[in-house]
Motif scaffolding. Structure first.
Motif, PDB file in Angstrom:
ATOM      1  N   LEU A  69      -9.623  -7.584 -99.084  1.00 51.82           N
ATOM      2  CA  LEU A  69     -10.626  -8.348 -99.833  1.00 51.82           C
ATOM      3  C   LEU A  69     -10.924  -9.657 -99.121  1.00 51.82           C
ATOM      4  O   LEU A  69     -10.024 -10.288 -98.569  1.00 51.82           O
ATOM      5  CB  LEU A  69     -10.128  -8.690-101.242  1.00 51.82           C
ATOM      6  CG  LEU A  69     -10.121  -7.614-102.324  1.00 51.82           C
ATOM      7  CD1 LEU A  69      -9.577  -8.205-103.615  1.00 51.82           C
ATOM      8  CD2 LEU A  69     -11.514  -7.071-102.555  1.00 51.82           C
ATOM      9  N   ARG A  70     -12.189 -10.053 -99.150  1.00 49.88           N
ATOM     10  CA  ARG A  70     -12.568 -11.406 -98.754  1.00 49.88           C
ATOM     11  C   ARG A  70     -13.168 -12.098 -99.966  1.00 49.88           C
ATOM     12  O   ARG A  70     -13.903 -11.487-100.745  1.00 49.88           O
ATOM     13  CB  ARG A  70     -13.605 -11.402 -97.628  1.00 49.88           C
ATOM     14  CG  ARG A  70     -13.126 -10.872 -96.324  1.00 49.88           C
ATOM     15  CD  ARG A  70     -13.982 -11.366 -95.140  1.00 49.88           C
ATOM     16  NE  ARG A  70     -15.404 -11.341 -95.399  1.00 49.88           N
ATOM     17  CZ  ARG A  70     -16.195 -10.289 -95.164  1.00 49.88           C
ATOM     18  NH1 ARG A  70     -15.690  -9.164 -94.698  1.00 49.88           N
ATOM     19  NH2 ARG A  70     -17.487 -10.346 -95.407  1.00 49.88           N
ATOM     20  N   PHE A  71     -12.864 -13.373-100.109  1.00 49.94           N
ATOM     21  CA  PHE A  71     -13.374 -14.159-101.222  1.00 49.94           C
ATOM     22  C   PHE A  71     -13.971 -15.450-100.677  1.00 49.94           C
ATOM     23  O   PHE A  71     -13.315 -16.186 -99.955  1.00 49.94           O
ATOM     24  CB  PHE A  71     -12.254 -14.468-102.214  1.00 49.94           C
ATOM     25  CG  PHE A  71     -12.670 -15.326-103.372  1.00 49.94           C
ATOM     26  CD1 PHE A  71     -12.076 -16.553-103.601  1.00 49.94           C
ATOM     27  CD2 PHE A  71     -13.666 -14.905-104.239  1.00 49.94           C
ATOM     28  CE1 PHE A  71     -12.456 -17.344-104.682  1.00 49.94           C
ATOM     29  CE2 PHE A  71     -14.054 -15.685-105.311  1.00 49.94           C
ATOM     30  CZ  PHE A  71     -13.456 -16.900-105.527  1.00 49.94           C
ATOM     31  N   GLU A  72     -15.235 -15.690-100.992  1.00 50.76           N
ATOM     32  CA  GLU A  72     -15.937 -16.871-100.511  1.00 50.76           C
ATOM     33  C   GLU A  72     -16.609 -17.583-101.682  1.00 50.76           C
ATOM     34  O   GLU A  72     -17.151 -16.925-102.574  1.00 50.76           O
ATOM     35  CB  GLU A  72     -16.999 -16.485 -99.486  1.00 50.76           C
ATOM     36  CG  GLU A  72     -16.481 -15.656 -98.321  1.00 50.76           C
ATOM     37  CD  GLU A  72     -17.607 -15.092 -97.471  1.00 50.76           C
ATOM     38  OE1 GLU A  72     -18.502 -15.877 -97.126  1.00 50.76           O
ATOM     39  OE2 GLU A  72     -17.590 -13.882 -97.183  1.00 50.76           O
ATOM     40  N   VAL A  73     -16.565 -18.894-101.647  1.00 52.57           N
ATOM     41  CA  VAL A  73     -17.260 -19.703-102.645  1.00 52.57           C
ATOM     42  C   VAL A  73     -18.203 -20.644-101.931  1.00 52.57           C
ATOM     43  O   VAL A  73     -17.797 -21.406-101.050  1.00 52.57           O
ATOM     44  CB  VAL A  73     -16.271 -20.517-103.514  1.00 52.57           C
ATOM     45  CG1 VAL A  73     -17.031 -21.402-104.499  1.00 52.57           C
ATOM     46  CG2 VAL A  73     -15.333 -19.592-104.268  1.00 52.57           C
ATOM     47  N   ASP A  74     -19.469 -20.569-102.294  1.00 52.65           N
ATOM     48  CA  ASP A  74     -20.491 -21.448-101.731  1.00 52.65           C
ATOM     49  C   ASP A  74     -21.231 -22.074-102.900  1.00 52.65           C
ATOM     50  O   ASP A  74     -22.140 -21.473-103.474  1.00 52.65           O
ATOM     51  CB  ASP A  74     -21.447 -20.655-100.841  1.00 52.65           C
ATOM     52  CG  ASP A  74     -22.377 -21.564-100.052  1.00 52.65           C
ATOM     53  OD1 ASP A  74     -22.301 -22.801-100.224  1.00 52.65           O
ATOM     54  OD2 ASP A  74     -23.171 -21.049 -99.248  1.00 52.65           O
ATOM     55  N   GLY A  75     -20.811 -23.261-103.271  1.00 51.39           N
ATOM     56  CA  GLY A  75     -21.421 -23.937-104.418  1.00 51.39           C
ATOM     57  C   GLY A  75     -21.144 -23.193-105.712  1.00 51.39           C
ATOM     58  O   GLY A  75     -19.990 -22.985-106.084  1.00 51.39           O
ATOM     59  N   GLU A  76     -22.198 -22.740-106.378  1.00 49.70           N
ATOM     60  CA  GLU A  76     -22.056 -22.059-107.668  1.00 49.70           C
ATOM     61  C   GLU A  76     -21.977 -20.535-107.535  1.00 49.70           C
ATOM     62  O   GLU A  76     -21.903 -19.834-108.541  1.00 49.70           O
ATOM     63  CB  GLU A  76     -23.237 -22.421-108.575  1.00 49.70           C
ATOM     64  CG  GLU A  76     -23.310 -23.901-108.939  1.00 49.70           C
ATOM     65  CD  GLU A  76     -24.512 -24.218-109.804  1.00 49.70           C
ATOM     66  OE1 GLU A  76     -24.325 -24.582-110.976  1.00 49.70           O
ATOM     67  OE2 GLU A  76     -25.655 -24.077-109.297  1.00 49.70           O
ATOM     68  N   ILE A  77     -21.966 -20.038-106.299  1.00 49.64           N
ATOM     69  CA  ILE A  77     -21.936 -18.593-106.062  1.00 49.64           C
ATOM     70  C   ILE A  77     -20.640 -18.207-105.354  1.00 49.64           C
ATOM     71  O   ILE A  77     -20.300 -18.772-104.316  1.00 49.64           O
ATOM     72  CB  ILE A  77     -23.144 -18.138-105.224  1.00 49.64           C
ATOM     73  CG1 ILE A  77     -24.450 -18.496-105.932  1.00 49.64           C
ATOM     74  CG2 ILE A  77     -23.078 -16.635-104.956  1.00 49.64           C
ATOM     75  CD1 ILE A  77     -25.694 -18.174-105.125  1.00 49.64           C
TER      76      ILE A  77
END
Length: 269
Positions: free
Chosen positions: A20-28
């Motif tokens: 799994l990869r998990f990324e957070v970019d601001g509100e997404i």
């Protein structure tokens, strides 16, 4: 482990052992099933990590996108779980069954936690489905609020062909979306549902060319983010509860939510 994304402020987390990869970019936030060599097949470790992501989701996140790396969204359960050897570091279904493990049901409940949080009222989850979404993959797409399908997507509840039942929270949303008779037909035949049929029977909100999938999801996320978060959360909560209420009960719920919203808007003014 978090690190800044190259060329941006997104935070990324990678757990190669669970794919799994998990990324957070601001509100997404974006969850990527990242085992393309196995068509993103899922394991107990995958489900445990999904649950962990839900437990630690950053507060600012409003949109969660679930996607698959490579040509398939997810081919379902990793079939190595059916072998006595299983997967290194994980129990196999064969071992759990023969050992009559009293915690087996609790293990399934923990796996379900990885799917249930995607329905939280304070977020909107979007499945970006390309290629095959089989079994656990189909149920992961069903766990999301919205589904955007590439034209090559094929959905299939394969569990019955393996002598199993769907147990990753997929049966209720399937019935809610397509009705009981169609859900029975889809599950008990274990047939594949193509993207166009999926849209026609209510399993998809949008079908696009494979090369347009990422852009379509970005556009949908942008439209969802254009509304007020408090109002969106309250409205999703109302919609989720509507099916279990009478008209009078739903009207009362609307009144309560509206009073709370108006008070929140004018608090401190």
């Amino acid at each position: 482990m978090a690190e800044a994304a190259i060329g941006g402020s997104a935070e990324k987390t990678s757990h190669e052992e669970v794919g799994l990869r998990f990324e957070v970019d601001g509100e997404i936030a974006t969850i990527t099933l990242d085992r393309p060599e196995r068509r993103n097949a899922q394991t107990f470790a995958t489900w445990s990590e999904l649950a962990r992501i839900g437990d630690s989701l950053p507060q600012q996140v409003r949109i969660v996108v679930v996607r698959g790396e490579g040509p398939s969204f997810s081919a379902g359960i990793d079939l190595r779980l059916f072998t006595p050897e299983g997967i290194p570091g994980q129990d196999s279904l064969a071992t759990l069954a023969t050992a009559e493990d009293p915690t087996f049901e609790q293990r399934i409940a923990h796996a379900q936690r990885g799917f249930l949080w995607l329905r939280r009222p304070d977020i909107v989850s979007i499945a970006a489905v390309n290629g095959h979404a089989i079994g656990a993959g189909f149920q992961l797409a069903l766990a999301c609020d919205l589904r955007v399908l590439a034209e090559d997507a094929k959905l299939c509840m394969k569990e019955l062909a393996l002598g199993l039942v769907p147990d990753l929270t997929g049966t209720k949303p399937l019935v809610d979306l397509v009705g009981l008779p169609r859900a029975i037909e889809i599950c008990l035949t274990a047939r594949a549902v193509g993207a166009r049929e999926a849209a026609a029977i209510g399993l998809a909100e949008l079908v696009v060319a494979p090369e347009d999938l990422a852009e379509a999801v970005r556009d949908l996320a942008a439209a969802l983010l254009a509304t007020d978060r408090g109002a969106a959360t309250a409205t999703k909560r109302l919609l989720q509860g509507a099916g279990g209420r009478t008209l009078e009960e739903q009207s009362a719920a609307e009144r309560r939510e509206q009073v709370a919203r108006v008070r929140a808007l004018f608090a401190g003014s």
